[in-house]
Design an enzyme around this catalytic site. Structure first.
Site, mmCIF file in Angstrom:
data_model
loop_
_atom_site.group_PDB
_atom_site.id
_atom_site.type_symbol
_atom_site.label_atom_id
_atom_site.label_comp_id
_atom_site.label_asym_id
_atom_site.label_seq_id
_atom_site.Cartn_x
_atom_site.Cartn_y
_atom_site.Cartn_z
ATOM 1 N N PRO A 94 52.995 59.326 -37.643
ATOM 2 C CA PRO A 94 52.920 59.025 -39.081
ATOM 3 C C PRO A 94 51.480 58.981 -39.594
ATOM 4 C CG PRO A 94 53.941 57.188 -37.852
ATOM 5 C CD PRO A 94 53.550 58.211 -36.858
ATOM 6 N N GLU A 122 54.553 51.918 -30.269
ATOM 7 C CA GLU A 122 53.546 51.546 -31.261
ATOM 8 C C GLU A 122 52.485 52.634 -31.405
ATOM 9 O OE1 GLU A 122 55.935 49.301 -30.868
ATOM 10 O OE2 GLU A 122 55.312 49.012 -32.919
ATOM 11 N N ARG A 160 60.659 80.166 -37.880
ATOM 12 C CA ARG A 160 61.245 81.067 -38.877
ATOM 13 C C ARG A 160 60.200 81.929 -39.583
ATOM 14 N NH1 ARG A 160 61.411 79.428 -43.819
ATOM 15 N NH2 ARG A 160 63.448 80.279 -44.349
ATOM 16 N N ASP A 175 60.939 81.861 -50.140
ATOM 17 C CA ASP A 175 61.211 80.451 -49.856
ATOM 18 C C ASP A 175 60.592 79.522 -50.895
ATOM 19 O OD1 ASP A 175 62.545 80.883 -47.521
ATOM 20 O OD2 ASP A 175 60.860 80.423 -46.200
HETATM 21 N N1 ADE Z 1 56.593 59.695 -35.583
HETATM 22 C C1 ADE Z 1 57.031 58.625 -36.254
HETATM 23 N N2 ADE Z 1 57.078 58.853 -37.575
HETATM 24 C C2 ADE Z 1 56.636 60.135 -37.772
HETATM 25 C C3 ADE Z 1 56.440 60.950 -38.909
HETATM 26 N N3 ADE Z 1 56.703 60.531 -40.149
HETATM 27 N N4 ADE Z 1 55.981 62.202 -38.705
HETATM 28 C C4 ADE Z 1 55.696 62.632 -37.466
HETATM 29 N N5 ADE Z 1 55.861 61.913 -36.363
HETATM 30 C C5 ADE Z 1 56.330 60.666 -36.501
#
Ligand code: ADE
Length: 231
Positions: A94, A122, A160, A175
């Site tokens: 994230p 974590e 793709r 696309d």
């Molecule tokens: N791992 C946990 N959340 C994620 C996300 N939003 N994008 C990529 N990998 C992740």
């Protein structure tokens, strides 16, 4: 292209790459996808892939050693500066750069070997980022339980776009996002369904008119739901 997915849950990927475009791309050798169990790169008796965080705190951190050993075996070196040309080692997290069509296109055009590292818990020992990772990618501003679903999303978006992966060469060009616009609406048979008609213009046979209508509809939809794309 070769894609190696590093995960502690290889079973997660059992069938996901066995459908549609990806299945075909694998069958005709446009892409080779390997699922690699991080656990198989551990050397200790308990095959430990995570440990407590230095400095304290909740949760566990994925250990650096098995991931380094995996990349070393898959790429031939654990030093980013020595990777062969066209190698990308991508950490899904994230904290990464948000995935966009343009990024998928860049990977499809420039990479011939991609290693995807699926983070868990974590986080991942930062030395993985420091030495191994060429790109850290997030698939959106929300937290998943791990990088596995993100690795599937990224793999699909890249494969793709590989030459000849789609049946028709023009499909990817039209696309959503390719021209910073969402895609236009599509209709197929029957012409009338439960009182709802297919827009007359699509039945007109006038290709210039149809093209104009599609562009207008794409713009209208983008303005309505994704104004940010028009900036
Ligand atoms: N791992 C946990 N959340 C994620 C996300 N939003 N994008 C990529 N990998 C992740």
């Amino acid at each position: 292209m070769r894609i190696d997915v590093l995960t502690i849950f290889p079973e997660f990927f059992k069938e996901v790459f066995d459908f549609g475009i990806i299945r075909r791309a694998r069958a005709v050798k446009i892409v080779e996808i390997n699922i690699c169990d991080i656990r198989s790169f551990t050397t200790d008796k308990h095959q430990k892939t995570d440990d407590k965080p230095f400095g304290g705190g909740d949760g566990m951190v994925m250990k650096a050693e098995p991931i380094f050993r995996a990349v070393e075996q898959l790429v031939g070196t654990w030093k980013r500066e020595n990777y062969p040309n066209g190698t990308r080692v991508i950490l899904l997290s994230p904290q990464g750069k948000p995935l966009k069509q343009a990024i998928a296109k860049e990977f499809a055009d420039e990479a011939n070997h991609i290693v995807l590292i699926c983070g868990r818990y974590e986080g991942v020992d930062e030395r993985v980022n420091d030495a191994l990772v060429t790109d850290e990618i997030s698939i959106g501003d929300y937290v998943l339980s791990g990088g596995e679903p993100a690795a599937i999303v990224l793999t699909d978006a890249i494969v793709r776009l590989l030459p000849n992966a789609l049946g028709s060469e023009t499909s990817a060009v039209n696309d959503s996002f390719t021209e910073s616009l969402l895609d236009c609406p599509h209709y197929t048979n029957p012409r009338e369904f439960r009182g709802m008609e297919v827009p007359e213009v699509l039945l007109s046979g006038n290709h210039a008119l149809i093209e104009r209508w599609r562009k207008a509809k794409a713009l209208e939809k983008t303005e309505r739901v994704r104004k940010d794309l028009l900036k």
